[in-house]
Design a protein around this motif. Sequence first.
Motif, mmCIF file in Angstrom:
data_model
loop_
_atom_site.group_PDB
_atom_site.id
_atom_site.type_symbol
_atom_site.label_atom_id
_atom_site.label_comp_id
_atom_site.label_asym_id
_atom_site.label_seq_id
_atom_site.Cartn_x
_atom_site.Cartn_y
_atom_site.Cartn_z
ATOM 1 N N PHE A 68 -4.253 12.059 -8.812
ATOM 2 C CA PHE A 68 -4.177 11.131 -7.684
ATOM 3 C C PHE A 68 -5.313 10.116 -7.726
ATOM 4 N N ASP A 69 -6.502 10.528 -8.187
ATOM 5 C CA ASP A 69 -7.676 9.655 -8.188
ATOM 6 C C ASP A 69 -7.801 8.799 -9.442
ATOM 7 N N TYR B 19 -4.082 -0.352 -7.148
ATOM 8 C CA TYR B 19 -3.938 -1.345 -6.079
ATOM 9 C C TYR B 19 -5.295 -1.702 -5.488
ATOM 10 N N VAL B 20 -6.160 -0.692 -5.300
ATOM 11 C CA VAL B 20 -7.495 -0.953 -4.755
ATOM 12 C C VAL B 20 -8.289 -1.841 -5.697
ATOM 13 N N PHE B 21 -8.239 -1.571 -6.990
ATOM 14 C CA PHE B 21 -8.977 -2.380 -7.956
ATOM 15 C C PHE B 21 -8.475 -3.820 -7.966
ATOM 16 N N VAL C 177 0.840 -1.202 0.000
ATOM 17 C CA VAL C 177 0.000 0.000 0.000
ATOM 18 C C VAL C 177 0.872 1.247 0.000
ATOM 19 N N LEU C 178 1.920 1.237 0.821
ATOM 20 C CA LEU C 178 2.798 2.403 0.889
ATOM 21 C C LEU C 178 3.517 2.634 -0.435
ATOM 22 N N ARG C 179 3.894 1.551 -1.105
ATOM 23 C CA ARG C 179 4.542 1.711 -2.410
ATOM 24 C C ARG C 179 3.572 2.298 -3.426
ATOM 25 N N ALA C 180 2.325 1.789 -3.435
ATOM 26 C CA ALA C 180 1.325 2.329 -4.350
ATOM 27 C C ALA C 180 0.993 3.781 -4.011
ATOM 28 N N LEU C 181 0.920 4.100 -2.708
ATOM 29 C CA LEU C 181 0.671 5.477 -2.292
ATOM 30 C C LEU C 181 1.813 6.391 -2.726
ATOM 31 N N GLY C 182 3.044 5.926 -2.585
ATOM 32 C CA GLY C 182 4.191 6.711 -3.027
ATOM 33 C C GLY C 182 4.156 6.963 -4.525
ATOM 34 N N ILE D 159 -8.575 2.551 2.741
ATOM 35 C CA ILE D 159 -7.889 3.185 1.617
ATOM 36 C C ILE D 159 -8.828 4.136 0.881
ATOM 37 N N ALA D 160 -10.080 3.685 0.632
ATOM 38 C CA ALA D 160 -11.046 4.539 -0.052
ATOM 39 C C ALA D 160 -11.337 5.805 0.751
ATOM 40 N N THR D 161 -11.391 5.683 2.068
ATOM 41 C CA THR D 161 -11.649 6.858 2.907
ATOM 42 C C THR D 161 -10.486 7.838 2.832
#
Length: 323
Positions: free
Chosen positions: A232-233, A252-254, A69-74, A268-270
């Motif tokens: 970002f979205d 990543y969410v999908f 998650v952190l990698r995808a967020l980065g 994550i969605a929030t």
Amino acid sequence: MTASEGPGADRIGRWVDAAFRTQAALVYLFLYVPIGLVVLFSFTAGERSGELRGLSIRWYGETLGDQFVLRALGNSLVVAFSTAVIATTFGTIAALAMGRAHRVIRVALEALTYIAIIIPGIVIGIATLLFFVNLAGWANPWIAYAWSTLGLGDRPLTLGQGLHTIVAAHVVFTMAIVVVLVRTRLAGMDRSLVEASGDLYATAWRTFRQVTLPQLSPAILAGALLAFTFSFDDFVIASFVSGPGQPTLPMYVFASIRRGIKPEINAIATMILAVTLTGLFAVTLIYRRQERQSAALRAAAERTEAEPDDLAALEGQGLEPQE
């Protein structure tokens, strides 16, 4: 009183008004109740995403502790920040250039700008994917030839897909948003200040830095925030042009939903929703401040224009203006 103006018409009008209000309320409930449930269930202490067993921030901790998650967020933050900087810079330059262009050229460029906003994201994704694939197919043999000729090694540099291709695709439509915002601000800008700066022998660069840019700064900042938020979205365009092993957070969410919906997905969605709403709230504040400043400038200009008329009226009556 005619039949159409009688009590029956008033009663029908009230029923129609009540029906419209009910329909609007149902539409808003349909839109926002699911979003509210996602936010609510992100605080569940249970193991399932669709049940609320106590309130806890457990899933936020697990989400922020997950390296994937952190990698995808980065990746999402890098793409969104890069997109915002590039789109804002080139969008502002394009808006200023369009203001000085010939009318025919300006109309054509404005049409292309609105087309970039209206065109569906899936079309932009397919078009940019084909462009990058064809570009790599044409450029990689030449790069390999130059690499071997210069004796730089056995592994030449190759063009491929990655975060840079996502940024390039996002810039295509976010730059159009910046152009529209800056052009709108330019249309409402007080040109007399620019002319006064020129009359005072200021250089073009100094006029831009001290007069034009401060007036455009609210629109530029709003465009940067919107470019960051949309980038970002985004999922559709990024899924077409991303490289292997470099997912953004929406991607990543999908991918995670295919394995089942967990409370982690709600968290994550929030967080994505919080980033989006923060950007939109900031844009709203900037535009409200811009409107207040514009109203204050218009009021000051009206007072300045009215003062000579008031002085002339006083002099015509043989009176002297009071200090």
